[in-house]
Design an enzyme around this catalytic site. Structure first.
Site, PDB file in Angstrom:
ATOM      1  N   TRP A  23       0.752  -1.174   0.060  1.00  0.00           N
ATOM      2  CA  TRP A  23      -0.009   0.018   0.187  1.00  0.00           C
ATOM      3  C   TRP A  23       0.971   1.242   0.172  1.00  0.00           C
ATOM      4  O   TRP A  23       1.435   1.306   0.907  1.00  0.00           O
ATOM      5  CB  TRP A  23      -0.758   0.066   1.122  1.00  0.00           C
ATOM      6  N   ASN A  78       7.074  -3.667   6.061  1.00  0.00           N
ATOM      7  CA  ASN A  78       5.970  -2.858   6.371  1.00  0.00           C
ATOM      8  C   ASN A  78       6.299  -1.832   7.225  1.00  0.00           C
ATOM      9  O   ASN A  78       7.110  -2.070   8.149  1.00  0.00           O
ATOM     10  CB  ASN A  78       4.815  -3.717   7.173  1.00  0.00           C
ATOM     11  N   GLY A  79       5.734  -0.523   7.030  1.00  0.00           N
ATOM     12  CA  GLY A  79       6.286   0.728   8.053  1.00  0.00           C
ATOM     13  C   GLY A  79       7.062   1.675   7.197  1.00  0.00           C
ATOM     14  O   GLY A  79       6.741   1.707   6.190  1.00  0.00           O
ATOM     15  N   GLU A 139     -20.603   9.130  10.522  1.00  0.00           N
ATOM     16  CA  GLU A 139     -20.283   7.968   9.932  1.00  0.00           C
ATOM     17  C   GLU A 139     -21.165   7.680   8.583  1.00  0.00           C
ATOM     18  O   GLU A 139     -20.308   7.046   7.832  1.00  0.00           O
ATOM     19  CB  GLU A 139     -20.887   6.992  11.307  1.00  0.00           C
ATOM     20  N   LYS A 178     -19.093   6.473   5.193  1.00  0.00           N
ATOM     21  CA  LYS A 178     -19.283   5.418   4.409  1.00  0.00           C
ATOM     22  C   LYS A 178     -19.400   5.552   2.987  1.00  0.00           C
ATOM     23  O   LYS A 178     -18.905   4.934   2.323  1.00  0.00           O
ATOM     24  CB  LYS A 178     -20.522   4.587   5.076  1.00  0.00           C
ATOM     25  N   HIS A 204     -24.853  28.146  11.380  1.00  0.00           N
ATOM     26  CA  HIS A 204     -23.566  28.579  11.588  1.00  0.00           C
ATOM     27  C   HIS A 204     -22.756  28.709  10.502  1.00  0.00           C
ATOM     28  O   HIS A 204     -21.348  28.851  10.647  1.00  0.00           O
ATOM     29  CB  HIS A 204     -22.947  28.134  12.886  1.00  0.00           C
ATOM     30  N   LYS A 234      -7.713  -1.750   5.182  1.00  0.00           N
ATOM     31  CA  LYS A 234      -8.407  -2.309   6.300  1.00  0.00           C
ATOM     32  C   LYS A 234      -7.626  -2.040   7.570  1.00  0.00           C
ATOM     33  O   LYS A 234      -8.331  -1.708   8.510  1.00  0.00           O
ATOM     34  CB  LYS A 234      -8.580  -4.031   6.097  1.00  0.00           C
TER      35      LYS A 234
HETATM   36  C1  AGP Z   1     -13.959   2.342   8.481  1.00  0.00           C
HETATM   37  O1  AGP Z   1     -14.982   2.117   7.375  1.00  0.00           O
HETATM   38  C2  AGP Z   1     -13.042   2.667   7.869  1.00  0.00           C
HETATM   39  N1  AGP Z   1     -12.150   1.786   6.813  1.00  0.00           N
HETATM   40  C3  AGP Z   1     -11.589   3.157   8.793  1.00  0.00           C
HETATM   41  O2  AGP Z   1     -11.881   4.643   9.171  1.00  0.00           O
HETATM   42  C4  AGP Z   1     -11.345   2.626  10.188  1.00  0.00           C
HETATM   43  O3  AGP Z   1     -12.364   2.640  11.006  1.00  0.00           O
HETATM   44  C5  AGP Z   1     -10.274   3.381  10.800  1.00  0.00           C
HETATM   45  O4  AGP Z   1      -8.836   3.084  10.127  1.00  0.00           O
HETATM   46  C6  AGP Z   1      -9.827   2.642  12.290  1.00  0.00           C
HETATM   47  O5  AGP Z   1      -9.645   1.258  12.024  1.00  0.00           O
HETATM   48  P1  AGP Z   1      -9.672   0.377  13.463  1.00  0.00           P
HETATM   49  O6  AGP Z   1     -10.870   0.290  13.914  1.00  0.00           O
HETATM   50  O7  AGP Z   1      -9.148  -1.222  12.790  1.00  0.00           O
HETATM   51  O8  AGP Z   1      -8.674   0.823  14.363  1.00  0.00           O
END
Ligand code: AGP
Length: 606
Positions: free
Chosen positions: A74, A99-100, A479, A483, A502, A601
């Site tokens: 990524w 990674n990192g 939220e 989404k 406002h 994810k």
């Molecule tokens: C949620 O739809 C997102 N993909 C994202 O905001 C996620 O909630 C956030 O990265 C936090 O992830 P976590 O709950 O695994 O820490």
């Protein structure tokens, strides 16, 4: 986010590595690659895009060899190109995945280039390959080379490397980015996420920060930061093959939306004590010790935290602060009246959230981890764990984990309210009964798909969408907008309906879709009045309401009416149509529902 896998044994590594990478696919990535040691040849195949592209390359150019590593990338440093994909090699003898972030990569690169190294990518990770190559060129063994590399780098890493100079050996190290070793007979696996190894290994051991070591078919030899042999505890893997099964649904997100009656019910069961009361899994003494909570989270988990704050303040009368994890530890927060940090994370691996938890712990707060992945880093480091029982969530857009988090937060609020004497026994009993009706109500709410499909068809014709709500439904407006943005790429914003006047009301223009969230709470009339103000300026109003709250509204284009519920629980119920709206809008637009562009994810970088 980036994924690492590795195999050393007696079977051909590449097909096993590709299969393991497929199990990490849900995390999000934009390129992938595999390297394997075959006699005196290091094979390396990489491809931009989905794993099918890598599989096609491997079909043309099969990789032999029984020891290898793989990676899904990524992009952070450098664009999405084949040259930037991992594994990286320096001299045709070493391959490295990482990674990192290597924070001092610029200085290292300048030094290595001055010494004659030729870099092929724009990544920070490639410096690792050159450092390993330089170590082996001195004639050192793999352990000494690895120690030498680790002594030079700063930042965060999970890394794995293989070299023609160390046949059958995978060199590994971890600092702030997860890495695990799978235990098996006759072969060893490594992965950044235990789910990649679940099919092949019953047990894993997790590296701790600054651990490093060598993995051979006989198993791992791990060393700690003091260079002492470290015995890390072997744990059973909780991930299961169900993770890769869509159970007949087109997308994981669709499946996960429909699993919510069960996931909320299972989570409620886990929150129930032996006496049948909602205890949130905490002892009375633990609950009494809470004088105030800081809730730490990111993204959707942060919006769950905002709703949790309303509940805990209202039902328990305790002070609650909600903090964005990515901001918290950099701004010198004060411990204030707070005794505990409740750390909320679906994955349990978000680096921002993990660092915020460590900061809170260093300030002396007791840490509680509210996580969906039971063997995640946050779960392992928190002093107590409040599990959501949503099961593996694969779709990048969080759905069932969000409602499971809300379920736990409601249980926490109720348990605190009872033990701190804010709630009478009868009140607590009524609220408990109310939350027990939610799995059924959520099940009935799922029947709104055809109606929402019609609304989604209208929404995707617009350039922007607003979500409005007040009180408990304000965080849900945030939220709902997140989404929609995430998976349909439609611009969307959530606002507290009372804030519109406002400033944001200037955004209203004829035909702008506004999603109003309303329940039969004390602010119902005020919310409706705010929605009317938007509609009077030309907005197309779509109402999502519960318990006949919509009957007061005669100016909406459509009303999606949810079953009646206690207004305190409205965010848990109205989350369902908000999720369905995003999913349907994504279907209308033909976007990638489960792996939206640019997203991961599990976000394991800052
Ligand atoms: C949620 O739809 C997102 N993909 C994202 O905001 C996620 O909630 C956030 O990265 C936090 O992830 P976590 O709950 O695994 O820490």
């Amino acid at each position: 986010m980036c994924g690492i896998v590795g195999y050393t044994g007696s079977d051909t590594a590449a097909p096993l590595l590709l299969e393991a990478l497929r199990r990490l696919e849900y995390r999000g990535y934009d390129s992938a690659g595999i390297a394997a040691l075959a006699g005196d040849h290091l094979g390396l195949v990489r491809a931009v895009g989905k794993l099918d592209n890598l599989a096609a390359r491997l079909a043309e150019q099969p990789l032999a060899g029984t020891c290898g590593i793989g990676h899904t990338r990524w992009a952070t440093h450098g664009g999405v190109t084949e040259a930037n994909a991992h594994p990286h090699s320096a001299d045709g003898r070493i391959a490295v995945v990482h990674n990192g972030i290597i924070e001092n990569y610029a200085a290292l690169r300048a030094e290595l280039e001055a010494a004659g190294a030729n870099f092929a990518s724009q990544t920070d990770s490639e410096v690792l390959a050159h450092l390993f190559a330089a170590g082996f060129a001195k004639g050192l063994g793999p352990l000494a080379v690895l120690q030498g590399v680790l002594a030079r780098i700063e930042g965060a890493w999970a890394l794995a490397a293989v070299s023609l100079d160390a046949p059958g050996v995978i060199m590994i190290a971890r600092n702030a980015s997860p890495l695990a070793v799978g235990l098996a007979d006759g072969f060893s696996l490594i992965a950044s996420d235990a789910s990649a190894m679940a099919q092949n290994c019953g047990q894993v051991l997790y590296l701790k920060d600054d651990d490093y070591g060598l993995v051979t078919p006989a198993g791992p030899q791990i060393y700690d930061r003091n260079n002492q042999p470290a015995n890390r505890e072997a744990l059973r893997i909780s991930a299961s093959p169900v993770m890769v099964d869509k159970a007949g649904y087109r997308h994981f997100m669709e499946k996960e939306i429909h699993e919510q009656p069960d996931s909320v019910a299972h989570t409620l069961a886990a929150m129930t004590g032996p006496d049948g009361q909602l205890t949130a899994g905490l002892q009375t003494a633990q609950l009494k010790a809470v004088s105030g909570l800081v809730l730490l989270a990111a993204g959707t988990s942060h919006y769950a935290a905002l709703i949790g704050k309303y509940w805990i303040e209202r039902l328990a009368g305790l002070p609650v602060a909600v903090e964005l994890a990515s901001e918290y530890h950099y701004r010198q927060p004060v411990a204030g009246p707070f005794s505990h940090a409740l750390v909320i994370s679906q994955s349990g691996e978000s680096l921002d959230t993990l660092m915020a938890m460590r900061h809170a712990a260093a300030m002396g707060l007791q840490t509680l981890g509210l996580v969906n992945v039971p063997d995640s880093t946050i779960a392992r480091e928190a002093e107590a764990v409040l599990p959501t029982r949503a099961g593996p969530e694969i779709g990048v857009a969080s759905t069932k984990a969000f409602t499971a988090q809300l379920t736990v937060l409601f249980a926490v609020a109720l348990a605190l309210g009872r033990t701190h004497g804010r709630l009478e026994k009868q009140q607590a009993g009524q609220l408990h009964e109310a939350v027990l009706t939610m799995p059924g109500a959520i099940g009935r709410a799922l029947s709104c798909v055809p109606q929402i499909q019609q609304i989604a068809k209208q929404l995707v014709l617009s350039h922007s969408v607003l979500f409005l709500g007040r009180d408990l439904l304000y965080p849900l407006a945030l939220e709902g907008a997140l989404k929609l943005k995430e998976i349909s790429y439609l611009h969307a914003e959530g606002f507290a309906a009372g804030e519109m006047k406002h400033g944001p009301i200037a955004l209203i223009e004829p035909g702008l879709p506004v999603i109003g969230l309303v329940s039969q709470d004390a602010l119902q009339a005020k919310t409706i009045s705010n929605l009317r103000e938007a509609e009077a300026r030309g907005a197309d109003l779509y109402l999502i309401s519960c318990g006949a709250a919509g009957e007061q509204v005669d100016f909406a284009r459509q009303i999606v009416e949810m079953p009646a519920c206690n207004p305190l629980l409205a965010p848990l119920l109205l989350a369902i149509p908000a999720q369905i709206l995003a999913w349907q809008a994504a279907l209308e637009k033909g976007t990638d529902v489960d792996q939206p562009r640019n997203l991961a994810k599990s976000v394991t970088v800052e």
